[in-house]
Structure formats: C-alpha cells, structure tokens
Design a protein around this motif. Structure first.
Motif, short mmCIF file in Angstrom:
data_model
loop_
_atom_site.label_atom_id
_atom_site.label_comp_id
_atom_site.label_asym_id
_atom_site.label_seq_id
_atom_site.Cartn_x
_atom_site.Cartn_y
_atom_site.Cartn_z
N VAL A 92 1.03 -1.26 0.16
CA VAL A 92 0.24 -0.13 0.02
C VAL A 92 1.30 1.27 0.18
CG1 VAL A 92 -1.56 0.93 1.62
CG2 VAL A 92 -1.53 -0.83 1.30
N GLU A 117 -1.03 6.17 1.86
CA GLU A 117 -2.72 5.45 2.37
C GLU A 117 -2.54 4.83 3.65
OE1 GLU A 117 -4.38 3.05 -1.43
OE2 GLU A 117 -3.80 5.22 -2.51
N ARG A 136 -7.48 -1.90 7.32
CA ARG A 136 -7.80 -3.14 6.80
C ARG A 136 -7.23 -4.25 7.60
NH1 ARG A 136 -5.04 -2.85 0.76
NH2 ARG A 136 -5.20 -5.19 0.47
N GLU A 144 -5.66 3.33 5.45
CA GLU A 144 -6.25 2.38 5.04
C GLU A 144 -6.23 1.23 5.54
OE1 GLU A 144 -9.33 0.15 3.01
OE2 GLU A 144 -9.33 2.22 4.19
N ALA A 145 -4.44 1.70 5.32
CA ALA A 145 -3.59 0.07 5.59
C ALA A 145 -3.93 -0.61 6.97
CB ALA A 145 -2.39 0.10 5.38
#
Length: 353
Positions: free
Chosen positions: A327, A331, A338, A334-335
């Motif tokens: 990633v 970002e 997740r 977002e990682a």
C-alpha cells in the motif's frame, strides 16, 4: 525547507494521519535512510486505539505528543551524519532494528541488557515516512537480491517469533510444539518451528482461514480451540507425550487455561501476545509438581535479525507469502483500517514509496 510525508500519531488525541513534515537531519552517529518498505503491525493499530502507549518516550516525543509510527523498516542510506564509526555510504541497502538501547540506564552503563529500551515508531520516530533517522548501531545491511518488502518485516514480524522459539522456548528438534494464534507473528512461528525440526507442530486458531494458512506454512495439525475433541486431538498427535513448549501469540488469557494442562512435565508456556488480563493457573499443585513454567517474551536481539537475514537470503526461509499487500505510504490510514478489520486475513501489509 525540504518536506516529506509521514504517518503521524497525535498521542494526546490518538488521531492518526499522513502529514507533510520537515525532512529530518541526522545527528552525530546517525544516518538518514530513505524508506522503501515498512510493515504495518497490530501493535501499530493498538497504539492508535490507545491500547498501547509509549513507555519511555524520547524528550522530543513527550514534548510534542506526536510520533511517526513504523517499527519494521527497510530502505537505502540517503545521507550521513557526523562522527560515524561504521562503513556507511549513500546507496547501501539496510534494514532498521525495531529499537535501540537508551544508553542512560545502569544496564547500559555496565554493558548489560538495557533496562529501558526504546522502540522505533513508539518511543521515537519510526519509518512510516519518506525518510527516517536511524542510529548507526541499529542498521543491518541486506543483500541486493533480498526484496525490501520481505526485509522490512524481519524485525518483529519474523524476529520476535524466531527469538521466542529459539531463545525463550529453546525448542529442540523432534520436540512437540503448540502455537496459539496464527496471525502476523504466529504464522511465522509455524514456519520457524518446522525449520527448527519441531514434531509435531500444532497450530491453534478459531479462524478456518488461519488454520488453512498454518497447514500451508508447515503445521502438522491445525485445530479450532473450541473443538470438543481438542485435548484428545493433541494427545493423539503427540502420542500421549503432550506439548514440550506452547506459545501464546494470541494474547488471550484463555490460552494459558487450555495450554498448561497439555504441557509435558517440565514443559513451558511462552507468552508473546500482549494482554492486560491476568493469567490464571487452575491447578497450581500439579503445575508445581510437574515442574512446568510460564515465561514472558518480548522482541528480539540484533543477532536474531542478522541470522534471519542470512537464512532468508540463502533461501532457507521464503517470506514472499508473508507480504499480503503493498500500500502506498499516502494511504497508511487505509492500511491500518484493513489490518484492524482483518480484511483479506493479512499476515503483513507493507507500506511502500
């Protein structure tokens, strides 16, 4: 002023975001490393949610209440600070150890183990950034053919279970081993246990996907801890001997309750996963009579990282399957999300530039 992107955690509010900050300047004995890959660990998630907090923050972090996350980092030497004693040069490929000695405590003064070790990306700025400053004694060179994303996860994701098995657990060939929790650390524990020659290697996880992964990584048996026939299955697999060493990578009090009765006399339970909950031994009489032990384990040593780099570079340990996703640094939030949601059941998500 040159600036860069960095994944910054505001410790007072627990707000995490990728921000533009000044590129740091290496001081005496330090090197500026250009990040190429950085692992996202569950402990990073716990730092953001407040479960973990810096224990011995540097003055800079304590004063600003901000820290750049990331303790699994690989990259290229970009610039050199003054007064270096090692042979460092721009362009060298390196991995950063996940912490450093404080150089102030009585242990450091006597060249004994540090009593207040500092963790990269927790107590001082880490590698979720375009550039990171590292003390030269925390750098380890990596060969040209070892990919950055695989090298980055060696400190912690691989070195912590390696040290747990080799040092704290002292696992021997043909010894029976149980591994509770087959996530980012436990999955590597399965591979390392098989590499050492443990027999049988029994993985324990409530998630079917984690059990499937454990078998793919070399476990001889993968069990659901809620299975009514769990104890009988372990007894059959070990031919009545029980487990020589059990490892808790799940960080759950129920592991000790389940694992301790399965230990062979003289066997050990090694606690690797972190939890604030108490560990309870229901039958302390038999525990003492049979000479069983419970040991705590945290992190790894410099030697462990160097040994794992050698093993991986030589093809003894293939870490390619451990990199679940790559990633971009921009970002990072977002990682983290997740990993927290376990989207895709990742072993390691790696940030890249």
């Amino acid at each position: 002023m040159r600036t860069m992107l960095a994944g910054r955690l505001h410790l007072d509010t627990r707000n995490f975001s990728v921000e533009e900050v000044p590129v740091p300047t290496p001081g005496p004995g330090e090197v500026l490393v250009e990040m190429r890959a950085a692992g996202v660990c569950l402990s990073d998630v716990h730092l953001i949610d407040g479960t973990l907090t810096p224990a011995t923050p540097t003055e800079k972090v304590a004063r600003s209440q901000r820290v750049t996350l990331g303790h699994e980092v690989a990259g290229v030497v970009h610039a050199l600070g003054p007064d270096l004693t090692g042979h460092w040069a721009p362009g060298m490929r390196v991995v950063l150890e996940s912490g450093r000695n404080c150089d102030r405590c009585p242990g450091c003064a006597r060249r004994r183990p540090c009593r207040q070790p500092l963790t990269l990306g927790v107590d001082y700025d880490g590698g979720w950034a375009d550039y990171v400053v590292a003390r030269q004694d925390t750098l380890v060179r990596i060969p040209d053919h070892l990919p950055f994303d695989q090298a980055a996860i060696i400190p912690d994701a691989v070195s912590t279970p390696y040290a747990a098995l080799v040092r704290s657990g002292a696992v021997r060939p043909a010894q029976s081993v149980g591994i509770w929790g087959v996530g980012g650390l436990g999955a590597h524990a399965v591979r390392i246990a098989r590499m050492i020659g443990a027999v049988p290697v029994i993985a324990v996880d409530p998630l079917p996907s984690a059990r499937e992964r454990a078998l793919a990584f070399g476990a001889d048996l993968a069990l659901d801890p809620a299975d009514p026939g769990f104890a009988e299955a372990v007894d059959d697999a070990t031919r009545g001997r029980g487990l020589g060493v059990a490892f808790d990578f799940a960080g759950h009090p129920a592991v000790a309750e389940q694992a301790v009765p399965l230990l062979t006399p003289g066997g050990s339970l090694v606690l690797v996963g972190l939890t604030p909950e108490p560990v309870t031994i229901k039958d302390s009489v038999m525990f003492t009579f049979e000479g069983k032990q419970i040991r705590g384990h945290l992190g790894s040593l410099s030697d462990d990282v160097e040994q794992l780099i050698a093993l991986t570079a030589a093809g003894r340990l293939d870490l390619a399957p451990s990199v679940s996703a790559r990633v971009p640094l921009a970002e990072a939030a977002e990682a983290v999300s997740r990993l927290e949601r376990k989207t895709g059941d990742p072993i390691r998500i790696v940030l890249t530039r």
